[in-house]
Enzyme design. Structure first.
Site, PDB file in Angstrom:
ATOM      1  N   ASP A  72       0.820   5.468   4.192  1.00  0.00           N
ATOM      2  CA  ASP A  72       1.170   5.563   2.774  1.00  0.00           C
ATOM      3  C   ASP A  72       0.305   6.548   1.999  1.00  0.00           C
ATOM      4  O   ASP A  72       0.761   7.155   1.045  1.00  0.00           O
ATOM      5  CB  ASP A  72       1.174   4.188   2.104  1.00  0.00           C
ATOM      6  N   ASP A 484     -10.145  -2.083   0.687  1.00  0.00           N
ATOM      7  CA  ASP A 484      -9.363  -3.060   1.459  1.00  0.00           C
ATOM      8  C   ASP A 484     -10.073  -3.688   2.647  1.00  0.00           C
ATOM      9  O   ASP A 484      -9.931  -4.884   2.867  1.00  0.00           O
ATOM     10  CB  ASP A 484      -8.036  -2.467   1.934  1.00  0.00           C
TER      11      ASP A 484
END
Length: 890
Positions: A72, A484
C-alpha cells in the site's frame, strides 16, 4: 497495517515540505552552491522481512514462477524463484513523486510476460500532492516508463484490498483497463498503457464511501471502480480484443457490470445480490463460473457481514455458495482464487475476521461444499488443518501468549490477497497486514487428516514506515522506531531480529534516544491504545519496562535522554513538555517550552536539553526543568524540522528543515543554539545525522536527506558541510526519506536511511575516506589509473540488468569521465541511469552526467543499465577510460 502508517507522510505534509520548489536565495547576494561529488554505495535493507500490508499478489498466467506483489505504501516486488525472495521494483521513485510508492493495482501481461504494469498513487485527497500514474515496463519491472493520469489514485486508501483494478486483455495485450476512484470511472488504453481515455459508455463510477462525513477526504472518498476481469473464452484470436469482460463497482446495489462487445456497451448483471460490495471477481472460464467475494464494507479494516456467490456465465444463474449462513458471519469475504490446474477448486478468505483469527475456506466442487483452515472442536479449543513455522520471521508471534481460541502466530488478518499458483496446485500465497505467507503442499488440505505447512514467503519484501533511527557507539548497531510494528534492535543487519520491542508493545514508536555516554540506557515513546506511552531499557534495548504517563498524554511525541542517562525530557501528544529524573515513575512539567515542541539532548552535558517549536529554538541547562528561547533568528517558521546535537561536541547542534514558502535548508550552531549559521548551497534539507569520521578527518561525518546543487538525494560531508558527496543515485531514491537519518559511529561511511514504506535502508561506501570535493581539474579527460566492477544484478529471458562501478585508482582527480567497453554476446543497452550512453554495434560508451563528473583519487562513481540479450550474457570486454585499459575488480 493500521491507519497509523499515514503518520510519517503527514508529518511532512503538515509542514509543507513536499509542495512547490525550494526558496530562492537572496536577490542581493546569491548563495554559493556547495561543491558536490559522487560516491558509489551498496544499498541493502536492515532485514525485518515484511512489516506491512500486502493487498495484492499477481501470478502471470502463461509463464511459470513469474509473480508480483503490491504494497500500500512500499512499492511493488517481483518474485525470484531461485532464491524464494522478492526484488523491489520501485526504488527509483523520487522525492517529488513520493506518492508513487503506493500501488493500487498490478497487471502482468499473459501475452508478453516481459510486460508488467503498476497503477500508482498513495492518497486521493490532498495529502498526496501529485496525481496518480500508470507505470509500464517491458523488462519485468527492471525499468519503467510513466504516464501521468488526470486524477489521483489511492494505494493507501480505504478499499485498497479490492481488485485488481488494472487488467491486460489476454488476447490483445495493447488493451488495458483501469478502474478509477473518486467518481472518475473506467479508463482504457489501446497502446499498451502509453495513453489513456475514459470509457464514457461505462454507466456507474461508484458511490460507496467508508465515511461520507470525514472532512479530511480520506474515508469520504468514493472507492470507485474496484476490479476488471476478462473472460478469455470469448476472444477472437491473437490481436483481437476479448469480447466479454466484467467490472466491479463500489455500489452496494449495482456492484457488477458486463460488456459483451469489447467494452463498447455495458449492462448491470441481472439478478445480482445487493447490499454488499464485490471485493473480487475471479473467472473460471473452463467451467463458465464467475466467483464473487462480497463484504458489507470496503475494507481492509472493517467488514461485519459477507457472502460468496457463483455466477454461471452461460445461463445467468446466481448461486449463493457461502460457507456459512449470513447470520453466522461476523466478517466479509475478499481473498478469492481458483486453481487453474484443477478447475472447480476455489478458495476464499474471511479477511476481516480479526478475532480469534482469519479464516481460509476451500472447495473442490465449485463451491457446493467447503472445508476451512481451522474449526472448533469444543470451544475454545480448535483444530487446524495447517502447521505454521515462523522461525524465519520470529517476531510474527508478537511475543504474545493469548488464551484460546486465539493462537500465536495468527494465520493472519486483512487477508485480501490470496492466490494459487496457476502452474502448481500445491503453491499458494496470501498477504496479511504484516507479511506474505505461503505453502508448497496445499493439496495436503484435501487428504483426510492431512495438514499443509504455512511459512513466511516474504524475504526481500520490506515494508515498514520508519519514524526514527539511532546507532549507539556500543551494543546493537541499529535501533529503529517504526509504525505499526513498534521497532527493532538489530544486532545483525543481515538477520531478522527475534522480536520487536515488547513490554510494552507500542502500535507505533514515534521517537527513541539513548544516553550518549551510557548507551545501554535507551528510551522510546509511542502510541498505545491502553497502557503507557513511554518505555525504558537499561540493556541497550534488549529488554524494556514501561514508565508512567503524566495526565493527559494521548500519544508518543518526541523524547530525549540526558547524556549520562540520569534524566529524560519528553514532549508527548496531549500534554505539555515533561522532565524526570530516573526512569519516569513521576514527571514534572517543564516551563518555557511550548507543548508539542521537538526535544533533543546535548550529547556531552547531561543537564542540557534543546527544543524547537514554530521557528524558535529553546535551551535548558537545568535538566529540562526550565527552557529559555534562544535569540537565534531566520530558522524555519513551521515545525517541519529535525535537529541533532553532535556526539562529543558540547553545544554543537545541526538543524534541518523548513518549507518551500520560507527558510528551508541546513543550519549549524556551535554555541548551544544561541546563534545558527545557514550552510550556503544547501537548497533544502530535511534530516541530519552523524557517523564515524573519515580517516584523517577531524570532524564526524555528516549525513542528510537534502537538495544540494539542485539535486535531491542522500548526501555525506566529511568536512563539516564545506563540501558534499551524493551517496545514492537515481535508481535508489525510495520516495520520501524525510523522517530520520543517522550514520554509524563505528563504520566509516555507513548510513541508515528512514523510508516511508521500504523499511530501513543502509548503505556502505566503496570510498576509503576523504570524500572532499576534487575541485576543477586542468583536463576534463581522466589521465590516471582506473578499475571497473561489473555486476549483473538480475536477468530474465531476453533481458538483464547490471550495475557498474568505476574507481579512480590514480593520484589525480577526474573532472569528467567516459567508460568504453564491448559486448561479446550481442547485448544492447536499452536504458541507463546516472550516466549517458551511446552504442554502435557491440561498442558502448558511458559518460558522466553533470552531478557525478568529479571523482576524487580513491573514490568511485556508479551507474546502472538494463539491456537486451539474445543468447548468453557474457561480461563485457576491453573496459577503458580515455584509451587507458581499466582492469576489472576481482
Amino acid at each position: 497495517m493500521r491507519r497509523t502508517r499515514i503518520l510519517t507522510v503527514l508529518l511532512a505534509l503538515a509542514a509543507g515540505l513536499l509542495a512547490g520548489s525550494p526558496p530562492a536565495a537572496s536577490a542581493a547576494e546569491p548563495a554559493p552552491r556547495a561543491a558536490v561529488a559522487a560516491d558509489s554505495y551498496t544499498w541493502k535493507n536492515a532485514r525485518i522481512d515484511g512489516g506491512g500490508f500486502v493487498p495484492g499478489i499477481v501470478f502471470n498466467r502463461t509463464e511459470k514462477d513469474l509473480a508480483y506483489a503490491r504494497t500500500d505504501i512500499g512499492g511493488a516486488y517481483r518474485w525470484q524463484e531461485e532464491s524464494h525472495t522478492w526484488t523491489p521494483l520501485l526504488d527509483h521513485v523520487g522525492w517529488d513523486d513520493w506518492g508513487h510508492t503506493g500501488v493500487v493495482a498490478l497487471a502482468s501481461d499473459a501475452v508478453d510476460p516481459d510486460r508488467v504494469y503498476a497503477a500508482v498513487g498513495t492518497y486521493t485527497n490532498d495529502w498526496d500532492p501529485t496525481n496518480g500514474a500508470v507505470l509500464r515496463s517491458a523488462d519485468r519491472g527492471a525499468s519503467w516508463e510513466k504516464t501521468d493520469l488526470p486524477f489521483k489514485l489511492g494505494g493507501n486508501m480505504p478499499g485498497r484490498g479490492m481488485g485488481e483494478r488494472l487488467a491486460v486483455d489476454p488476447h490483445d495485450n495493447d488493451v488495458l483497463y483501469l478502474g478509477a476512484p473518486s467518481g472518475h470511472g473506467l479508463w482504457r488504453s489501446t497502446d499498451a498503457g502509453v495513453t489513456w481515455s475514459e470509457v464514457t459508455a461505462f454507466p456507474n463510477p461508484g458511490n460507496y464511501a467508508q465515511d461520507p462525513n470525514d472532512t479530511s477526504g480520506y474515508a469520504s472518498d468514493n472507492q470507485g471502480i474496484t476490479w476488471v476481469t476478462f473472460d478469455e473464452s470469448t476472444g477472437g484470436g491473437a490481436g483481437t480484443a476479448t469480447r466479454t469482460l466484467y467490472v466491479g463497482v463500489a455500489d452496494k446495489e449495482n456492484a457488477v457490470y458486463r460488456s459483451t462487445d469489447a467494452g463498447a456497451t455495458w449492462e448491470r448483471l441481472a439478478g445480482q445480490p445487493t447490499g454488499y460490495l464485490a471485493h473480487k471477481g475471479v473467472l473460471d472460464a473452463e467451467n463458465g463460473y464467475l466467483y464473487l467475494a462480497y463484504s458489507d464494507t470496503g475494507g481492509p479494516y472493517d467488514g461485519g457481514k459477507g457472502r460468496l456467490y457463483r455466477y454461471a456465465t452461460a445461463t445467468g444463474t446466481w448461486t449463493d455458495i457461502s460457507p456459512a449462513a449470513e447470520a453466522d458471519t461476523y466478517y466479509g469475504f475478499s481473498g478469492l482464487t481458483v486453481d487453474r490446474q484443477r478447475p472447480g477448486t476455489v478458495m476464499a478468505t474471511a479477511y476481516s475476521s480479526w478475532w480469534p483469527d482469519t479464516q481460509i475456506f476451500r472447495s473442490t466442487d465449485s463451491g457446493a461444499t467447503w472445508s476451512q483452515a481451522w474449526s472448533y472442536t469444543s470451544y475454545p479449543d480448535r483444530e487446524n488443518r495447517y502447521t505454521m513455522d515462523v522461525s524465519s520471521s520470529p517476531w510474527l508471534t508478537w511475543g504474545a501468549n493469548p488464551a484460546p481460541p486465539e493462537q500465536t502466530p495468527k494465520l493472519g488478518w486483512m487477508t485480501e490477497a490470496l492466490e494459487i499458483d496457476p502452474f502448481d496446485s500445491d503453491r499458494m500465497m496470501y498477504g496479511t497486514g504484516a507479511t506474505v505467507y505461503g505453502t508448497e503442499n496445499l493439496t495436503n488440505w484435501d487428504a483426510e487428516g492431512g495438514t499443509f505447512a504455512v511459512e513466511p514467503m516474504v524475504r526481500g519484501l520490506e515494508e515498514t514506515a520508519v519514524n526514527d533511527l539511532a546507532s549507539p557507539p556500543s551494543g546493537a548497531p541499529l535501533l529503529s522506531a517504526l509504525g505499526d510494528v513498534g521497532g527493532f534492535r538489530h544486532t545483525s543487519l543481515t538477520e531478522v531480529p527475534s522480536m520487536m520491542y515488547t513490554s510494552p508493545n507500542f502500535t507505533s514508536t514515534t521517537s527513541l534516544d539513548f544516553a550518549e555516554t551510557k548507551p545501554d540506557v535507551v528510551v522510546r515513546a509511542g502510541n498505545l491504545d491502553s497502557g503507557p506511552h513511554i518505555a525504558f531499557s537499561t540493556d541497550n534495548g534488549a529488554n524494556w519496562f514501561g514508565g508512567t504517563d503524566p495526565s493527559g498524554v494521548s500519544g508518543g511525541g518526541t523524547v530525549a535522554a540526558g547524556a549520562d542517562g540520569s534524566r529524560f525530557v519528553w514532549s508527548p501528544e496531549g500534554a505539555g513538555v515533561q522532565y524526570t529524573t530516573g526512569f519516569g515513575t513521576s514527571w514534572q512539567a517543564s516551563t518555557g517550552l511550548p507543548a508539542g515542541a521537538i526535544v533533543e539532548s546535548d550529547r556531552v552535558n547531561p543537564a542540557t536539553f534543546y527544543g524547537f517549536k514554530s521557528g524558535r529554538f529553546y535551551v535548558s541547562t537545568d535538566g529540562g526543568a526550565t527552557f529559555t528561547a534562544s535569540a537565534a533568528t531566520g530558522l524555519p517558521a513551521g515545525d517541519g524540522v529535525r535537529f541533532k546535537a553532535l556526539p562529543g561536541g558540547e553545544g554543537d547542534v545541526w538543524l534541518a528543515g523548513g518549507a518551500a514558502d520560507g527558510p528551508y535548508g541546513l543550519w549549524h550552531s556551535t554555541d548551544g543554539g544561541g546563534t545558527f549559521t545557514r550552510l550556503p548551497g544547501v537548497d533544502a534539507a530535511d534530516t541530519v545525522g552523524f557517523g564515524k569520521a573519515a580517516p584523517g578527518a577531524s570532524y564526524q561525518t555528516l549525513f542528510t536527506s537534502a537538495e544540494i546543487g539542485g539535486v535531491r538525494g542522500i548526501f555525506r560531508s566529511t568536512d563539516a558541510g564545506a563540501t558534499w558527496t551524493r551517496v545514492n543515485d537515481d535508481a535508489h531514491q525510495w520516495g520520501w526519506t524525510g523522517a530520520a537519518i543517522t550514520g554509524d559511529p563505528r563504520v566509516y561511511g555507513r548510513v541508515y536511511v528512514a523510508t516511508n514504506g521500504r523499511g530501513v535502508i543502509y548503505g556502505d561506501t566503496s570510498d576509503t575516506g576523504g570524500g572532499t570535493d576534487p575541485g576543477p581539474g586542468p583536463d576534463p579527460t581522466p589521465t590516471g589509473a582506473c578499475e571497473v566492477t561489473y555486476t549483473v544484478t538480475n536477468q530474465w529471458p531476453g533481458g538483464f540488468q547490471a550495475d557498474v562501478r568505476l574507481t579512480n585508482t590514480g593520484t589525480s582527480a577526474w573532472n569528467g569521465w567516459s567508460l568504453d567497453w564491448s559486448f561479446p554476446g550481442g547485448q544492447e543497452v536499452t536504458r541507463m541511469w546516472n550516466a549517458e550512453h551511446t552504442q554502435a554495434g557491440t561498442s558502448v560508451t558511458a559518460r558522466n552526467v553533470g552531478w557525478n563528473a568529479g571523482v576524487a583519487p580513491g573514490a568511485s562513481v556508479g551507474f546502472g543499465f538494463t539491456g537486451s540479450r539474445s543468447g548468453t550474457n557474457a561480461e563485457p570486454e576491453g573496459f577503458a577510460v580515455a584509451g587507458r585499459a581499466c582492469p576489472t575488480a576481482t
